[in-house]
Write an enzyme that holds these catalytic residues in place. Structure first.
Site, PDB file in Angstrom:
ATOM      1  N   LYS A   1      37.715  35.202  45.951  1.00  0.00           N
ATOM      2  CA  LYS A   1      38.584  34.168  46.521  1.00  0.00           C
ATOM      3  C   LYS A   1      38.282  32.787  45.936  1.00  0.00           C
ATOM      4  O   LYS A   1      39.140  31.915  45.942  1.00  0.00           O
ATOM      5  CB  LYS A   1      38.474  34.174  48.038  1.00  0.00           C
ATOM      6  CG  LYS A   1      39.041  35.475  48.607  1.00  0.00           C
ATOM      7  CD  LYS A   1      39.094  35.518  50.096  1.00  0.00           C
ATOM      8  CE  LYS A   1      39.880  36.726  50.598  1.00  0.00           C
ATOM      9  NZ  LYS A   1      39.208  38.030  50.320  1.00  0.00           N
TER      10      LYS A   1
HETATM   11  C1  LIG Z   1      39.774  39.279  50.305  1.00  0.00           C
HETATM   12  C2  LIG Z   1      38.984  40.343  49.658  1.00  0.00           C
HETATM   13  C3  LIG Z   1      39.581  41.560  49.226  1.00  0.00           C
HETATM   14  C4  LIG Z   1      41.045  41.877  49.467  1.00  0.00           C
HETATM   15  O1  LIG Z   1      41.912  41.122  48.655  1.00  0.00           O
HETATM   16  P1  LIG Z   1      43.474  41.039  48.993  1.00  0.00           P
HETATM   17  O2  LIG Z   1      44.018  40.000  48.093  1.00  0.00           O
HETATM   18  O3  LIG Z   1      43.546  40.641  50.448  1.00  0.00           O
HETATM   19  O4  LIG Z   1      44.068  42.391  48.753  1.00  0.00           O
HETATM   20  C5  LIG Z   1      38.778  42.486  48.565  1.00  0.00           C
HETATM   21  N1  LIG Z   1      37.459  42.262  48.368  1.00  0.00           N
HETATM   22  C6  LIG Z   1      36.852  41.122  48.787  1.00  0.00           C
HETATM   23  C7  LIG Z   1      35.401  40.961  48.559  1.00  0.00           C
HETATM   24  C8  LIG Z   1      37.589  40.128  49.435  1.00  0.00           C
HETATM   25  O5  LIG Z   1      36.969  39.003  49.845  1.00  0.00           O
END
Ligand SMILES: *Cc1c(COP(=O)(O)O)cnc(C)c1O
Length: 462
Positions: free
Chosen positions: A111
């Protein structure tokens, strides 16, 4: 460069430009914004860094809302916060299987790739407009710390993050509470994640409060987050010279939809693989055309413990030939019946042959972490392990051939208990976070009460 216009997936909100979409988040008909048309992928300039490639791609979506030198500067600043010179390095696991490490950002999850840039975009746009906003968000873990870190140096943004008291991991909590910045407040609510999320929704629905506080959001439906994520798919195809498959540990469908866009723009991506944990609504939809919500089951990969994937709406809009009315109607039916069905020809045109899916339960996830460590010496966090395991399953089934890149979405040190359980090795925090456990924490504990939380938000930055 002309102005890039955005339309809502529900077809009943005004068209907006990039900066308006950035600040609005959700469209006012409840839909999500997408560009009016998908731009073609520009050729990579030889020798370009990741940040330069990002600026080139992102400019296509920003249009003339921000000048090119500003976009390049913000990309350079955002990706300078990553602890690896390649920003999102590719590491080889097997002959035809690579892992793209998206976790070298300040808070150790993918993120950061989006939020380091989005925080800076917010600040630049707000400064131009002489405005200030308060971002309010709820987090079950990863998003809160990434959002805080993305805006902690912003002059025009305040942020309040709510999380459920005693219900995040210690690393996740400390990554939020040890940030000391005058524009950051962290609130531990004596309730669940859903309680936190409901309070955020209630504050946004209170129009007088929303206007007075200039509330804003950076949750995963924000277009700019999806946009920033397109770049690492393109970077992988630049390096591996495609065609490649990309396997994506998925929750809200934001990440894999960014991959869909990269492919739509012309990046040589063959298959997109959705990897799910026990919360497998996306896997069931792709493999069995069954999109029915089930209760959320806690797993070792908590950031994927999601049953209603909010960004799926953007793909649905494409599957519907960009018919916003039809999309709104289908989502209405999904909300009332808990299940969504898609016509076979709609699926055929947009899914079949280009999307695959596989799911792993917790014990399979631990096996993948153990095996990958044994065979390749690599420690995977449980989210990334779901991805690696899904790609391996499909390869054994024979439906996946050729070079595959699995996205590693979190650093193993972010989920040390699961990694230690599988391998006996407790992954250490990287140097830039080594003192995390020694830093003082700043947080406010509040009851599970909207009035109390709303009062806190209203007075926190006076
Ligand atoms: C948010 C997140 C995901 C999922 O990603 P999306 O875009 O919601 O599909 C997967 N792995 C981690 C570590 C995350 O923080």
């Amino acid at each position: 460069m002309s102005s890039t216009r955005y339309v809502s997936t529900r077809g009943a909100a005004p068209e907006l430009g990039f900066t308006e979409v950035l600040l609005a988040g959700l469209a006012n008909d409840g839909g999500l914004y997408v560009p009016q048309s998908w731009p073609a992928l520009p050729a990579r300039i030889p020798g370009a860094t990741y940040a330069e490639r990002a600026a080139q791609v992102i400019q296509l979506f920003v249009g003339d809302d921000l000048p090119a030198d500003t976009v390049l500067r913000l990309c350079n600043e955002a990706y300078a916060t990553f602890a690896h010179p390649a920003v999102v390095p590719l590491v080889q696991l097997h002959d035809e299987h690579f892992v793209q490490e998206l976790f070298h950002g300040p808070t150790l999850a993918f993120k950061d790739v989006a939020l380091q840039l989005v925080g800076r975009l917010f600040d630049a746009v707000l400064r131009d407009q002489g405005r200030r906003v308060t971002i309010v968000g709820a987090t079950s873990g990863d998003t809160g710390s990434a959002a805080i870190d993305g805006v902690k140096d912003c002059a025009n943004v305040d942020i309040v993050i709510l999380y459920p008291h005693h219900r995040t991991s210690e690393v996740q909590r400390k990554q939020m509470t040890t940030v000391q910045s005058p524009n950051v407040r962290v609130v531990a609510v004596e309730g669940t994640f859903d309680d936190c999320q409901d309070m955020v929704k209630a504050m946004f629905n209170d129009v007088e409060f929303r206007e007075r506080m200039q509330l804003s959001a950076v949750n995963s439906i924000n277009w700019a987050r999806v946009m920033a994520q397109i770049v690492y798919y393109i970077a992988a195809t630049d390096l591996l010279a495609g065609p490649i498959n990309v396997c994506v540990p998925s929750g809200n469908f934001g990440n894999v939809f960014s991959g869909w866009i990269a492919r739509r723009m012309g990046a040589p991506i063959d298959q997109l693989i959705v990897a799910s944990n026990a919360n497998d609504i996306l896997e069931r939809f792709i493999n069995r055309n069954d999109m029915s919500a089930a209760p959320v089951v806690p797993s070792l990969s908590p950031s994927m413990d999601i049953q209603v994937s909010s960004n799926f709406e953007r793909l649905l809009f494409e599957m519907n030939g960009r018919d916003g009315g039809l999309t709104a109607e289908q989502l209405q039916r999904f909300r009332s019946s808990g299940s969504l069905s898609i016509e076979p020809d709609q699926r055929a045109a947009h899914l079949d042959g280009r999307f695959q899916a596989a799911r792993l339960d917790d014990s399979e996830t631990l096996e993948v972490i153990a095996r990958t460590y044994r065979e390749a010496g690599m420690l995977l966090d449980p989210h990334s392990a779901v991805g690696v395991g899904a790609a391996e399953k499909l390869r054994l089934l024979g439906t996946l051939t050729g070079t595959t890149v699995t996205l590693a979405t979190a650093h193993p040190a972010k989920f040390p208990d699961a990694v230690e359980r599988a391998t006996g090795v407790r992954p250490p925090l990287p140097p830039h976070l080594a003192d995390l456990f020694d830093l003082p924490e700043h947080l406010t504990v509040l009851p599970n009460d909207l009035a109390a939380v709303q009062h806190f938000v209203a007075t926190a930055f006076r």
